[in-house]
Design a protein around this motif. Structure first.
Motif, PDB file in Angstrom:
ATOM      1  N   GLU A 160       0.830  -1.210   0.000  1.00  0.00           N
ATOM      2  CA  GLU A 160       0.000   0.000   0.000  1.00  0.00           C
ATOM      3  C   GLU A 160       0.862   1.257   0.000  1.00  0.00           C
ATOM      4  OE1 GLU A 160      -2.336  -0.794   3.454  1.00  0.00           O
ATOM      5  OE2 GLU A 160      -3.268  -2.535   2.477  1.00  0.00           O
ATOM      6  N   TYR A 161       1.918   1.211   0.763  1.00  0.00           N
ATOM      7  CA  TYR A 161       2.811   2.369   0.878  1.00  0.00           C
ATOM      8  C   TYR A 161       3.435   2.708  -0.468  1.00  0.00           C
ATOM      9  CZ  TYR A 161       6.785   5.156   2.593  1.00  0.00           C
ATOM     10  OH  TYR A 161       7.713   6.142   2.817  1.00  0.00           O
ATOM     11  N   LEU A 162       4.006   1.697  -1.102  1.00  0.00           N
ATOM     12  CA  LEU A 162       4.688   1.963  -2.376  1.00  0.00           C
ATOM     13  C   LEU A 162       3.690   2.392  -3.443  1.00  0.00           C
ATOM     14  CD1 LEU A 162       7.344  -0.900  -2.451  1.00  0.00           C
ATOM     15  CD2 LEU A 162       7.683   1.519  -1.930  1.00  0.00           C
ATOM     16  N   ILE A 163       2.525   1.772  -3.420  1.00  0.00           N
ATOM     17  CA  ILE A 163       1.509   2.137  -4.408  1.00  0.00           C
ATOM     18  C   ILE A 163       1.045   3.575  -4.184  1.00  0.00           C
ATOM     19  CG2 ILE A 163      -0.846   1.657  -5.173  1.00  0.00           C
ATOM     20  CD1 ILE A 163      -0.188  -1.354  -4.605  1.00  0.00           C
ATOM     21  N   THR A 164       0.858   3.928  -2.919  1.00  0.00           N
ATOM     22  CA  THR A 164       0.470   5.301  -2.594  1.00  0.00           C
ATOM     23  C   THR A 164       1.503   6.298  -3.076  1.00  0.00           C
ATOM     24  OG1 THR A 164      -0.646   4.519  -0.619  1.00  0.00           O
ATOM     25  CG2 THR A 164      -0.140   6.870  -0.705  1.00  0.00           C
ATOM     26  N   HIS A 167       4.092   4.149  -7.213  1.00  0.00           N
ATOM     27  CA  HIS A 167       4.794   3.076  -7.919  1.00  0.00           C
ATOM     28  C   HIS A 167       3.798   2.036  -8.442  1.00  0.00           C
ATOM     29  CE1 HIS A 167       8.624   4.741  -6.609  1.00  0.00           C
ATOM     30  NE2 HIS A 167       8.044   4.946  -5.429  1.00  0.00           N
ATOM     31  N   ARG A 168       4.055   1.570  -9.656  1.00  0.00           N
ATOM     32  CA  ARG A 168       3.159   0.591 -10.283  1.00  0.00           C
ATOM     33  C   ARG A 168       3.907  -0.660 -10.723  1.00  0.00           C
ATOM     34  NH1 ARG A 168       0.473   3.071  -7.843  1.00  0.00           N
ATOM     35  NH2 ARG A 168      -1.384   4.315  -8.295  1.00  0.00           N
ATOM     36  N   ASN A 169       5.196  -0.503 -10.988  1.00  0.00           N
ATOM     37  CA  ASN A 169       6.003  -1.668 -11.350  1.00  0.00           C
ATOM     38  C   ASN A 169       7.023  -1.897 -10.258  1.00  0.00           C
ATOM     39  OD1 ASN A 169       5.169  -2.489 -14.220  1.00  0.00           O
ATOM     40  ND2 ASN A 169       5.306  -0.237 -14.292  1.00  0.00           N
ATOM     41  N   ARG A 186       5.819 -11.696   2.088  1.00  0.00           N
ATOM     42  CA  ARG A 186       5.640 -11.792   0.639  1.00  0.00           C
ATOM     43  C   ARG A 186       4.164 -11.967   0.289  1.00  0.00           C
ATOM     44  NH1 ARG A 186       7.174 -17.391  -1.243  1.00  0.00           N
ATOM     45  NH2 ARG A 186       5.043 -17.680  -0.514  1.00  0.00           N
ATOM     46  N   ASN A 187       3.515 -12.884   0.971  1.00  0.00           N
ATOM     47  CA  ASN A 187       2.111 -13.144   0.662  1.00  0.00           C
ATOM     48  C   ASN A 187       1.241 -11.921   0.939  1.00  0.00           C
ATOM     49  OD1 ASN A 187       2.808 -15.680  -0.125  1.00  0.00           O
ATOM     50  ND2 ASN A 187       2.114 -16.692   1.776  1.00  0.00           N
ATOM     51  N   ALA A 193      -1.107  -6.044  -3.427  1.00  0.00           N
ATOM     52  CA  ALA A 193      -0.736  -5.520  -4.751  1.00  0.00           C
ATOM     53  C   ALA A 193      -1.723  -5.994  -5.817  1.00  0.00           C
ATOM     54  CB  ALA A 193       0.683  -5.963  -5.102  1.00  0.00           C
ATOM     55  N   GLU A 194      -2.179  -7.223  -5.666  1.00  0.00           N
ATOM     56  CA  GLU A 194      -3.088  -7.782  -6.661  1.00  0.00           C
ATOM     57  C   GLU A 194      -4.420  -7.048  -6.735  1.00  0.00           C
ATOM     58  OE1 GLU A 194      -3.383 -11.805  -5.449  1.00  0.00           O
ATOM     59  OE2 GLU A 194      -1.481 -12.390  -6.375  1.00  0.00           O
ATOM     60  N   LYS A 195      -4.751  -6.431  -5.621  1.00  0.00           N
ATOM     61  CA  LYS A 195      -6.060  -5.761  -5.591  1.00  0.00           C
ATOM     62  C   LYS A 195      -6.095  -4.476  -6.395  1.00  0.00           C
ATOM     63  CE  LYS A 195      -7.251  -7.462  -0.995  1.00  0.00           C
ATOM     64  NZ  LYS A 195      -6.809  -7.075   0.355  1.00  0.00           N
ATOM     65  N   VAL A 196      -4.898  -3.948  -6.687  1.00  0.00           N
ATOM     66  CA  VAL A 196      -4.876  -2.652  -7.372  1.00  0.00           C
ATOM     67  C   VAL A 196      -4.568  -2.852  -8.854  1.00  0.00           C
ATOM     68  CG1 VAL A 196      -3.822  -0.363  -7.399  1.00  0.00           C
ATOM     69  CG2 VAL A 196      -4.053  -1.606  -5.233  1.00  0.00           C
ATOM     70  N   LYS A 197      -5.452  -2.325  -9.673  1.00  0.00           N
ATOM     71  CA  LYS A 197      -5.265  -2.479 -11.120  1.00  0.00           C
ATOM     72  C   LYS A 197      -4.024  -1.718 -11.580  1.00  0.00           C
ATOM     73  CE  LYS A 197     -10.099  -2.933 -12.366  1.00  0.00           C
ATOM     74  NZ  LYS A 197     -11.262  -2.138 -12.814  1.00  0.00           N
TER      75      LYS A 197
END
Lengths: 329, 329
Positions: A160-164, A167-169, A186-187, A193-197
């Motif tokens: 969540e942090y990195l996505i916020t 970051h996308r890749n 990891r899990n 991560a999978e939840k975010v398109k």
DNA sequence: TTGTAAGCGTTATCAT
DNA sequence: ATGATAACGCTTACAA
């Protein structure tokens, strides 16, 4: 007998007698024999602690443990196990457990060598009704209290942090399935991560740290779109710093790095590493509290508790926010 | 009685009886009560260890200690002391010593809180004839065995090393007179540096680490001729890296840095820090050996021994050889 | 080779 | 409120 009462302040006793005895005790420098007291009362006020010989992270757990136990008037009987010795380490561990039992410790706190021990392995402990608290390893087949980090949740937080931060890749440097903590992180990461398109995760999943550098180089060169990495432990993060340096990839400008564990080298890396603080002293403290509670509980029947301390992100300078409006250039 | 003999393999006993007893013991899962054995024999096979709560360097000392003691069949009773609490720490330490005594440990290994304790402070220990080995602190007024690094010699080595590498104007980052280890390293360094003509040492000698950054900046700017620094501990070296970075001074091109202690951040600094390895595990091992020998020696009269482990330089990349023929540019 | 008796220092239990 | 007695589980010293 009267002396015993006076010195321990237990039971009814005349003030005068008490004082008289105390004065005599002082005069002769009386000191109790804790061994015999232990024999007699059935409580030694001594706790067995078994940790990896290479303490690392556990130094701080030990500190928390120690302080909390001391506050409850317990001492620590310490055993160290060299983890890398495989089967031999397991034998060592078992032997040390028996020794602690022979020493009549009132409880045991253990970071187990292996993840798949069963109740049978601890049968001597259970037979004697000695409370056992494990640290950092949830033993599926052992019915005892456990304490550790909520690794799955921490993995989620990382994603969540990195996505916020835009970051996308993302590169996920993980350590395989053997160690439960790394596996959970990891899990957790993947689940969030999978939840975010639009988010794509490249994963390195090697137990042996030696393979990581190669894999990381491959991943970073073949996927230049990667802008961030989550490393399941700071050690991998430090390795990634080196790899990045060799490839001419700048942190955090080209690549953001998020570590895990706050293992001590973080502040000295360049740039200082953003990572997860697991609050090891809190873990130790909570483990001690759980154990002491268990020792004092008369009803032995309470079910095993699995308590967990949340890790949280310690922001330093290795993660960059790449949302367009925040980095106008 | 016969059972005792059979189980301990002590004294004359018929083979048949011995086996019969062992079988019975196994059948009933006999386990000795080490508390009572300790009371009875006067030896608990338990060693008290008192270290700073913030173990740091001492984790590895502890490891060496543990392994050696285990090999001699001793366990460890561990106490941690929060060093920063001043007088309170000293009280804590004393209380823990008493507790270890009450627990009837066979010996004590201690990294003392303060350098100027006297025999009086340890009187209870001596009265009971419990051997005491101190680590890393030579207590001038205490007659007990001591183990540590040869800090003075290491300081000399540092000076010789930097001078051999061609440095003549050297910064010495030291920590005042309070802590004996740092003081010795400084004095050793100065004693060797003074012997060589043309060598000039600028010295920072502050107990409080906070003052070091300012002082270092002043020294480096007002003495641009300085080409090398010896820091009495890696922590100061890491600080110096920062100061250098801020001043645009490159390591090791403009400034060579030599640390002390191999404290863990060294490999992660950029460039990796050259420093002294004190071989902490060896220190622990030697301390344990000294203690065990002392426990087993019947003649209590042997004088106190001060044994010392030599530190040596762990070359990484922070020190440059500036002798003209080696750096032709 | 085996066994008996005493004792280690303390607390639990029960009696006074 | 105080004290007497037993017991904790083992080993040492001595006897048989």
């Amino acid at each position: 007998m009267t002396a015993s009462r006076a010195l321990n302040g237990t039971g009814h006793i005349a003030r005068a007698t008490e004082e008289r005895i105390q004065i005599i005790a002082e005069k002769y420098k009386y000191r109790p024999n804790l061994l015999i007291r232990g024999v007699q009362t059935g409580r030694t006020m001594n706790i067995g602690v078994i940790f990896p010989a290479d303490l690392g992270f556990y130094t701080n757990v030990l500190e928390g443990l120690h302080d909390e136990l001391l506050a409850s008037n317990y001492s620590i009987q310490l055993s160290l196990i060299h983890q890398h010795l495989g089967e031999h380490a397991i034998r060592q561990e078992h032997q040390q457990i028996l020794r602690l039992l022979d020493l009549r410790v009132d409880g045991i706190i253990l970071r187990p060598v292996n993840d798949d021990a069963s109740d049978l392995y601890f049968k001597e402990v259970f037979e004697r009704n000695i409370p056992l608290v494990t640290i950092d390893r949830k033993l599926e087949n052992v019915h005892c209290d456990a304490l550790g980090t909520n690794d799955f949740k921490a993995g989620q937080q990382a994603a969540e942090y990195l996505i916020t931060k835009g970051h996308r890749n993302i590169l996920l440097a993980a350590t395989g399935d053997i160690v439960s903590t790394g596996r959970e992180r990891r899990n957790g990461f993947l689940s969030s991560a999978e939840k975010v398109k639009g988010v794509h995760v490249s994963i390195i999943n090697e137990t042996d740290f030696k393979h990581h550098e190669n894999e990381a180089r491959n991943a970073l060169t073949s996927h230049p779109e990667i802008t961030a990495a989550f490393c399941v432990t700071d050690i991998l993060a430090a390795g990634l710093y080196n790899t990045a340096l060799k490839l001419g990839i700048r942190i955090p400008k080209d690549l953001s790095v998020l570590g895990f564990g706050n293992l001590g080298m973080g502040p000295y890396l360049n740039p200082p590493l953003s990572t997860f603080d697991q609050h090891p002293a809190k873990i130790g403290k909570a483990a001690a509290q759980l154990l002491v509670k268990r020792i004092n509980s008369t009803s032995e029947k309470k079910r095993a508790q699995q308590k967990t301390i949340s890790a949280d992100i310690l922001e330093r300078q290795s993660v960059r926010n790449i949302n367009s409006h925040e980095t106008p250039r």
